[in-house]
Scaffold this motif. Structure first.
Motif, PDB file in Angstrom:
ATOM      1  N   ALA A  24      -6.183  -7.745   7.423  1.00 50.79           N
ATOM      2  CA  ALA A  24      -4.819  -8.082   7.820  1.00 50.79           C
ATOM      3  C   ALA A  24      -3.865  -7.873   6.646  1.00 50.79           C
ATOM      4  CB  ALA A  24      -4.764  -9.525   8.311  1.00 50.79           C
ATOM      5  N   LEU A  25      -4.283  -8.332   5.460  1.00 49.98           N
ATOM      6  CA  LEU A  25      -3.430  -8.194   4.283  1.00 49.98           C
ATOM      7  C   LEU A  25      -3.228  -6.720   3.931  1.00 49.98           C
ATOM      8  CD1 LEU A  25      -4.710 -11.031   1.912  1.00 49.98           C
ATOM      9  CD2 LEU A  25      -2.538 -10.916   3.110  1.00 49.98           C
ATOM     10  N   ALA A  26      -4.340  -5.945   4.001  1.00 53.22           N
ATOM     11  CA  ALA A  26      -4.243  -4.533   3.632  1.00 53.22           C
ATOM     12  C   ALA A  26      -3.372  -3.775   4.626  1.00 53.22           C
ATOM     13  CB  ALA A  26      -5.631  -3.914   3.556  1.00 53.22           C
ATOM     14  N   GLY A  27      -3.395  -4.209   5.899  1.00 52.95           N
ATOM     15  CA  GLY A  27      -2.611  -3.518   6.916  1.00 52.95           C
ATOM     16  C   GLY A  27      -1.152  -3.937   6.916  1.00 52.95           C
ATOM     17  N   ALA A  28      -0.841  -5.021   6.206  1.00 52.52           N
ATOM     18  CA  ALA A  28       0.508  -5.575   6.272  1.00 52.52           C
ATOM     19  C   ALA A  28       1.524  -4.736   5.498  1.00 52.52           C
ATOM     20  CB  ALA A  28       0.508  -7.014   5.739  1.00 52.52           C
ATOM     21  N   LEU A  29       1.037  -3.902   4.576  1.00 52.71           N
ATOM     22  CA  LEU A  29       1.953  -3.131   3.744  1.00 52.71           C
ATOM     23  C   LEU A  29       2.204  -1.752   4.337  1.00 52.71           C
ATOM     24  CD1 LEU A  29       1.138  -3.501  -0.005  1.00 52.71           C
ATOM     25  CD2 LEU A  29       3.101  -4.306   1.260  1.00 52.71           C
ATOM     26  N   PRO A  30       3.405  -1.218   4.169  1.00 54.70           N
ATOM     27  CA  PRO A  30       3.636   0.161   4.610  1.00 54.70           C
ATOM     28  C   PRO A  30       2.881   1.130   3.698  1.00 54.70           C
ATOM     29  CG  PRO A  30       5.544  -0.694   3.431  1.00 54.70           C
ATOM     30  CD  PRO A  30       4.602  -1.835   3.616  1.00 54.70           C
ATOM     31  N   GLY A  31       2.473   2.266   4.251  1.00 52.88           N
ATOM     32  CA  GLY A  31       1.760   3.264   3.453  1.00 52.88           C
ATOM     33  C   GLY A  31       0.310   2.886   3.274  1.00 52.88           C
ATOM     34  N   ASP A  32      -0.535   3.834   2.909  1.00 49.58           N
ATOM     35  CA  ASP A  32      -1.934   3.516   2.677  1.00 49.58           C
ATOM     36  C   ASP A  32      -2.544   4.515   1.702  1.00 49.58           C
ATOM     37  OD1 ASP A  32      -2.549   5.829   4.124  1.00 49.58           O
ATOM     38  OD2 ASP A  32      -2.520   4.706   6.000  1.00 49.58           O
ATOM     39  N   ALA A  33      -3.874   4.457   1.600  1.00 56.30           N
ATOM     40  CA  ALA A  33      -4.570   5.283   0.612  1.00 56.30           C
ATOM     41  C   ALA A  33      -4.302   6.769   0.820  1.00 56.30           C
ATOM     42  CB  ALA A  33      -6.071   5.007   0.681  1.00 56.30           C
ATOM     43  N   ALA A  34      -4.055   7.190   2.074  1.00 55.86           N
ATOM     44  CA  ALA A  34      -3.870   8.615   2.363  1.00 55.86           C
ATOM     45  C   ALA A  34      -2.629   9.167   1.653  1.00 55.86           C
ATOM     46  CB  ALA A  34      -3.765   8.832   3.866  1.00 55.86           C
ATOM     47  N   ASP A  35      -1.561   8.374   1.616  1.00 54.28           N
ATOM     48  CA  ASP A  35      -0.325   8.846   0.971  1.00 54.28           C
ATOM     49  C   ASP A  35      -0.586   9.220  -0.478  1.00 54.28           C
ATOM     50  OD1 ASP A  35       0.916   8.206   3.309  1.00 54.28           O
ATOM     51  OD2 ASP A  35       1.475   6.188   2.640  1.00 54.28           O
TER      52      ASP A  35
END
Lengths: 337, 278
Positions: A24-35
């Motif tokens: 939940a915490l990791a999904g809460a931020l915009p953007g991810d490892a792919a960027d």
């Protein structure tokens, strides 16, 4: 024993909750490892995101993660290089375990000794030393202490300081090791050159980290011993002519051990994760540092989730062990009261 | 109360703690009077202490003494805000859990268990990272959440002790509402343990915040922050400017020591068993 069983059963929902929290915490931020990984190739980025299912809602990703772990003990693959994170995390966990174990052993031995002596000789110089230890250990930031130790060791004692677990020149000698607990395994295999190198590398970080459990155990031992020594049974034991040493070690200490063992277990769990600061200062290849440097910086959710799950599991296992120790120490627990 | 106050002020180590905390508060209040601006370059770089720069200058040309004094302000603000969050979350949660019991207590207590099953430093790192990291606000929130669980436990335990007493039954018989009983009757009788925990938690908050800054999850690199200053000093331990380690490290240690001594002194003063013994 049923108590221990219940503890194990309670553990599973706890671990589930922990992993859900991470996702939940990791999904809460915009953007991810792919960027970060595909900054220069937008097409490859979308393709990879689809392949890894990163566009699914976090509950779906969490479900997949939990099923993967429950059915295949799979901790998923890294978002940075698509390699399985399980083996790396286990290796790092062992490095942290070795450091924590040494720090705890040192801390508990010194803490117990100083705590008992402070309680037996209150207001003696030893008691004051104990109080300085107890206050210093909880007031001085461990990462600063680590840096001061490095400077003192290098400047004053000419101690050749280097990071990592052993001297890189010995890489050939540890190739066939089956674990990453180099200190223990080299001792078992009687490779004393490796053992000496590991001990030298471990000395400073273990010393720095040990101040935390040392402080907590000293404080707890002193107060628990003082508390027990005031009780009637201690007076009785003295009155029937037992020697003071026997009363302190066989009667009082045994009763005082319960809170001491509890706090030791809690400290061990705290250190498994809390070692991250010490690991950073000494460039120790441990789990906490790996979670921060490889997981958090690159937003690599599998690394964070897997690492935190391993730490939480260790914490729970240690507390389970503490429950079993109660049975050894306290016959009342053994008889199920 | 006066007997307790006397017990506290007769305690020499507690007074020493009070002096340490007093010095840090004074430094924080008078930070603006520091000789230099903490984020403006001066003419000298990496110089040892002298008459102009009392603690020398760092690699950016910032005056270390001025940064140290402004660091006191930042450390206290972060710690007080974090403890404020812990109080705001922990006290009501503990009151409700202890007063109503049942499933409410179960849910709150289990949540506390989950948080305590976590090494606190790592939990703070995870929260700070999830919040994006890199600002004072993040540090405050992460530290505030991490230090909240003991408040819930402490307040819950205190409520359970007070709940069966006659004066609570009397308040109930007078027709007082739950909220009124909790905040006007129960809470004032739990002040002692909360006060002790608040003092000790302030020290823990300063340590945790410094740790987050040290890992790069705190305020930006030029901020006058003790943890940031230590991160910088880490580079120097390979060079000849190892003394740069001392100002921020000693500042953190002595401040936390001060709060710990005051907390211990309060705890002794409030403990009726210790009072009757002396």
């Amino acid at each position: 024993m049923t108590h221990a069983l219940r503890r194990i059963l309670v553990t599973f929902p706890l671990l589930l909750a922990v992993s859900l929290l991470v996702f939940a915490l990791a999904g809460a931020l915009p953007g991810d490892a792919a960027d970060w990984r595909f900054a220069k190739q937008p097409e490859a980025k979308e393709q990879w995101r689809r392949a890894r299912g990163l566009d699914d809602p976090f509950l779906v990703r969490w479900g997949r993660y939990v099923t993967g772990f429950a059915t295949r003990l799979d901790l998923d693959r890294s978002y940075q290089d698509d390699e399985p994170v399980g083996p790396v995390l286990l290796r790092k966990l062992q490095a942290t375990f070795e450091l924590t174990l040494c720090a705890m052993t040192l801390g508990v031995l010194v803490g117990l000794a100083v705590g008992i002596l402070s309680a037996v000789f209150p207001r003696s110089p030893l008691d004051y030393l104990g109080q300085v230890l107890a206050l210093g250990g909880i007031s001085v930031p461990v990462f600063w202490l680590g840096m001061v130790l490095i400077v003192v060791a290098v400047k004053v004692f000419g101690f050749p300081f280097s990071s990592s677990q052993y001297d890189p020149a010995l890489a050939e000698r540890v190739k066939d090791f089956r674990t990453h607990l180099y200190l223990l395994e080299s001792l078992v295999r009687l490779r004393l050159d490796v053992f000496a190198s590991c001990a030298r590398h471990l000395l400073l970080p273990a010393l720095a980290l040990s101040t935390i459990p040392m402080a907590v155990v000293t404080r707890m031992t002193r107060s628990a011993m003082l508390e027990e020594m005031r009780k009637d049974y201690a007076t009785t034991a003295r009155a029937k002519g037992l020697r003071a040493r026997r009363v302190v070690l066989r009667h009082v200490l045994r009763n005082a051990l319960i809170p001491i063992v509890t706090i030791t277990g809690l400290q061990f769990g705290q250190l498994m994760g809390g070692a991250v600061l010490t690991e950073t200062v000494f460039s120790w290849p441990g789990l906490g540092r790996y979670i921060v440097e490889s997981g958090v910086r690159a937003r690599d959710t599998p690394v964070i989730a897997g690492g935190i799950l391993l730490v939480a599991t260790t914490f729970i296992l240690v507390n389970l062990l503490v429950d079993l120790l109660y049975v050894l120490i306290d016959p009342r627990v053994r008889e199920g009261q | 109360m006066s007997r307790r106050r006397r017990a506290f002020f007769r305690n020499r180590t507690a007074i020493a703690g009070l002096v340490l905390v007093g010095v840090v508060v004074l430094a924080a209040l008078l930070a603006s009077a520091a000789p230099f601006d903490p984020e403006t370059r001066t003419d000298s770089f990496r110089t040892p202490p002298d008459a102009e720069h009392w603690l020398g200058t760092d690699e950016n040309g910032f005056d270390v003494f001025s940064r140290l004094v402004h660091g006191a302000r930042s450390a206290l603000l972060v710690a007080l805000a974090a403890v404020g969050i812990a109080l705001a979350v922990g006290v009501p949660a503990g009151l409700v859990a202890g007063w109503y019991g049942g499933w409410v207590d179960g849910a709150i207590s289990r949540a506390v268990d989950v948080m305590l099953a976590f090494p606190s430093v790592l939990l703070a790192v995870a929260i700070a990272a999830a919040l994006g990291g890199g600002s004072t606000g993040t540090v405050i929130l992460a530290v505030g959440i991490v230090i909240a669980p003991p408040f819930v436990r402490q307040v819950r335990a205190a409520v359970l002790q007070v709940r069966p007493l006659d004066y609570v039954a009397a308040a109930k018989a007078l027709g007082a509402s739950d909220a009124r009983i909790l905040f006007r009757t129960v809470l004032p009788n739990c002040v002692a343990p909360i006060l002790v925990l608040t003092t000790l938690s302030t020290g823990i908050a300063i340590l945790d915040a410094a740790g987050l800054s040290f890992l790069g999850l705190g305020p930006p690199e030029t901020s006058p922050d003790w943890g940031v200053m230590l991160t910088k000093a880490r580079v120097y331990i390979q060079h000849d400017e190892q003394w740069m380690l001392l100002p921020p490290g000693l500042a953190i240690s002595l401040t936390v020591l001060g709060f710990n001594l005051v907390g211990d002194g309060l705890s002794d003063a409030f403990d009726p068993r210790r009072l009757s013994r002396s």
